[in-house]
Design a protein around this motif. Structure first.
Motif, PDB file in Angstrom:
ATOM      1  N   GLY A   1       0.814  -1.210   0.000  1.00 20.12           N
ATOM      2  CA  GLY A   1       0.000   0.000   0.000  1.00 20.12           C
ATOM      3  C   GLY A   1       0.847   1.258   0.000  1.00 20.12           C
ATOM      4  N   THR A   2       0.167   2.379  -0.002  1.00 20.37           N
ATOM      5  CA  THR A   2       0.808   3.692  -0.051  1.00 20.37           C
ATOM      6  C   THR A   2       0.962   4.249   1.359  1.00 20.37           C
ATOM      7  OG1 THR A   2      -0.226   4.085  -2.200  1.00 20.37           O
ATOM      8  CG2 THR A   2       0.670   5.996  -1.053  1.00 20.37           C
TER       9      THR A   2
ATOM     10  N   ASP B   1      -1.998   2.480   3.295  1.00 21.36           N
ATOM     11  CA  ASP B   1      -3.350   2.517   2.733  1.00 21.36           C
ATOM     12  C   ASP B   1      -3.349   1.745   1.418  1.00 21.36           C
ATOM     13  OD1 ASP B   1      -5.866   3.048   1.841  1.00 21.36           O
ATOM     14  OD2 ASP B   1      -5.650   5.221   1.751  1.00 21.36           O
ATOM     15  N   ASP B   2      -4.177   0.690   1.339  1.00 18.30           N
ATOM     16  CA  ASP B   2      -4.284  -0.081   0.096  1.00 18.30           C
ATOM     17  C   ASP B   2      -5.590   0.181  -0.639  1.00 18.30           C
ATOM     18  OD1 ASP B   2      -6.121  -1.364   1.689  1.00 18.30           O
ATOM     19  OD2 ASP B   2      -5.503  -3.387   1.107  1.00 18.30           O
TER      20      ASP B   2
ATOM     21  N   GLN C   1       1.432  -2.787  -8.554  1.00 22.24           N
ATOM     22  CA  GLN C   1       0.115  -2.601  -7.948  1.00 22.24           C
ATOM     23  C   GLN C   1      -0.977  -3.274  -8.775  1.00 22.24           C
ATOM     24  OE1 GLN C   1      -0.476   1.526  -6.249  1.00 22.24           O
ATOM     25  NE2 GLN C   1       1.410   1.913  -7.383  1.00 22.24           N
TER      26      GLN C   1
END
Length: 402
Positions: free
Chosen positions: A61-62, A78-79, A208
């Motif tokens: 995630g980010t 956060d995905d 991603q």
């Protein structure tokens, strides 16, 4: 994907958790599902997704927030389904960042001199190079020295390696992070205690996209399916006659190296499955008219052949009144046809880089060989050719020749 609400009283016994392959693997769950998982009442630190035990996960995630402490980094990942806190411990080299770098030397063999070092040995993370934290150093037969010899600068090289490691482990907001580790609950908040973490360089978002394509497949094939364990010793009675018939015919193919057959060649093999079926009518009930044994046998044979065709184990090259089935693994003509298609089309400019996609190969096989070859049969053929090194899988669902 959303976990079904679990009843704590309905947890499977802890002695059976090890039978679930999901328990010993890093589960690629979405962050939203990790946050909704129910913690076990039997063993703290174990969680359940659809009644399946989970204690370590794999997340991509980010980074949306970060905090740095003396011993660890704290990243919010956060995905797209939620945000989870990831605790990432620093390596020893981060703690030694303020120390004098002149005390660290890389072990390097030299042909002209012999160097004696006294110090503490460690291994540099990611590179695997051996480090000596040098207390005393001198050349054999010479004076003590704290400088490198020749044109090699160990201090400068060490700084470069340390900077590369720090760049990979110290992330900024907006960068992509992959984390693996056990799930914990701290101060009533779910978090991941990272055992492995690193920055993912993904300018074209290829990682991603691949992740988001694999995750739904894992959910459909494994995570969303409840684990079914056979507790009954008489498990054979729970197997359907259709599954038994399939195994009987497959064993017949292997033992006799069958390449083609007709339905009446294998029909008698299934006769014991019809004669041994239990009677469901009781003594005080009137007999009910049902299908005859021969009709049941034909119906079972038809369903079994349909199942084998759907799985690609057999196929019919030409559909006609004469029902001739070919065994995919033994059909040399089909193997040669697929091999020729991959070899010829891989030379074309369109497929020179990545190879031929499986759907392109399937379309070519249906045009040049048989319209009745399905994707499952083609996958078996491609797998056989790849095992024999006739073709190679260049990427996901793409094949080419050497």
């Amino acid at each position: 994907m959303q976990a079904a609400p679990a009843d704590p009283a309905g947890e499977p016994p802890s002695v059976t958790w090890g039978l679930d392959p999901m328990f010993s693997a890093f589960a690629r769950l979405f962050v939203g599902d990790i946050l909704r998982m129910t913690e076990s009442t039997q063993v703290p630190g174990i969680y359940f997704y659809n009644s399946r035990p989970v204690y370590k996960v794999d997340v991509l995630g980010t980074v949306v927030y970060k905090r740095e402490r003396e011993d660890f980094f704290c990243y919010g990942v956060d995905d797209g389904t939620g945000v989870i806190n990831c605790l990432c411990w620093k390596n020893e080299l981060f703690k030694e960042e303020e120390e004098d770098p002149g005390k660290l030397f890389l072990c390097k063999k030299t042909l002209s001199t012999m160097l004696t070092l006294i110090g503490r040995i460690s291994v540099l993370f990611f590179s695997g190079l051996l480090l000596i934290h040098c207390y005393v150093s001198w050349r054999a037969g010479g004076k003590h020295s704290d400088k490198g010899h020749g044109g090699f600068n160990p201090v400068g090289e060490l700084k470069k390696l340390r900077q590369a490691q720090q760049k990979r482990c110290r992330l900024e907001i907006g960068e992509l992070l992959r984390v693996r580790g056990p799930v914990k609950t701290s101060r009533q908040q779910r978090e991941i205690m990272a055992s492995t973490f690193y920055k993912v360089n993904d300018p074209m978002m290829a990682s991603q996209i691949a992740w988001m394509m694999e995750a739904p497949q894992l959910y459909r094939q494994f995570y969303d399916k409840p684990l079914q364990l056979q507790h009954n010793a008489k498990s054979d009675s729970a197997i359907s006659p259709l599954s038994k018939a399939k195994h009987i015919i497959q064993d017949f193919f292997k033992q006799n190296s069958v390449s083609r057959f007709r339905p009446y060649d294998v029909q008698d093999l299934l006769q014991p499955l019809i004669s041994c079926q239990p009677q469901t009518t009781s003594v005080d009930q009137e007999p009910v008219a049902g299908p005859s044994g021969s009709r049941q046998l034909r119906q079972l044979l038809k369903e079994t052949l349909d199942m084998l065709q759907n799985e690609g184990i057999v196929y019919r090259k030409v559909k006609s009144q004469d029902e001739v089935y070919l065994v995919t693994a033994q059909d040399k003509d089909l193997l040669i046809a697929v091999k020729d298609i991959v070899r010829e089309d891989s030379k074309r400019e369109k497929y020179a880089e990545k190879g031929c996609h499986i759907l392109h190969i399937l379309s070519a096989v249906r045009q040049r060989y048989s319209l009745n070859v399905n994707k499952a049969a083609l996958e078996l053929v491609l797998k056989s050719l790849e095992c024999n090194s006739d073709i190679v899988s260049s990427s996901d669902n793409h094949y080419t020749v050497f």
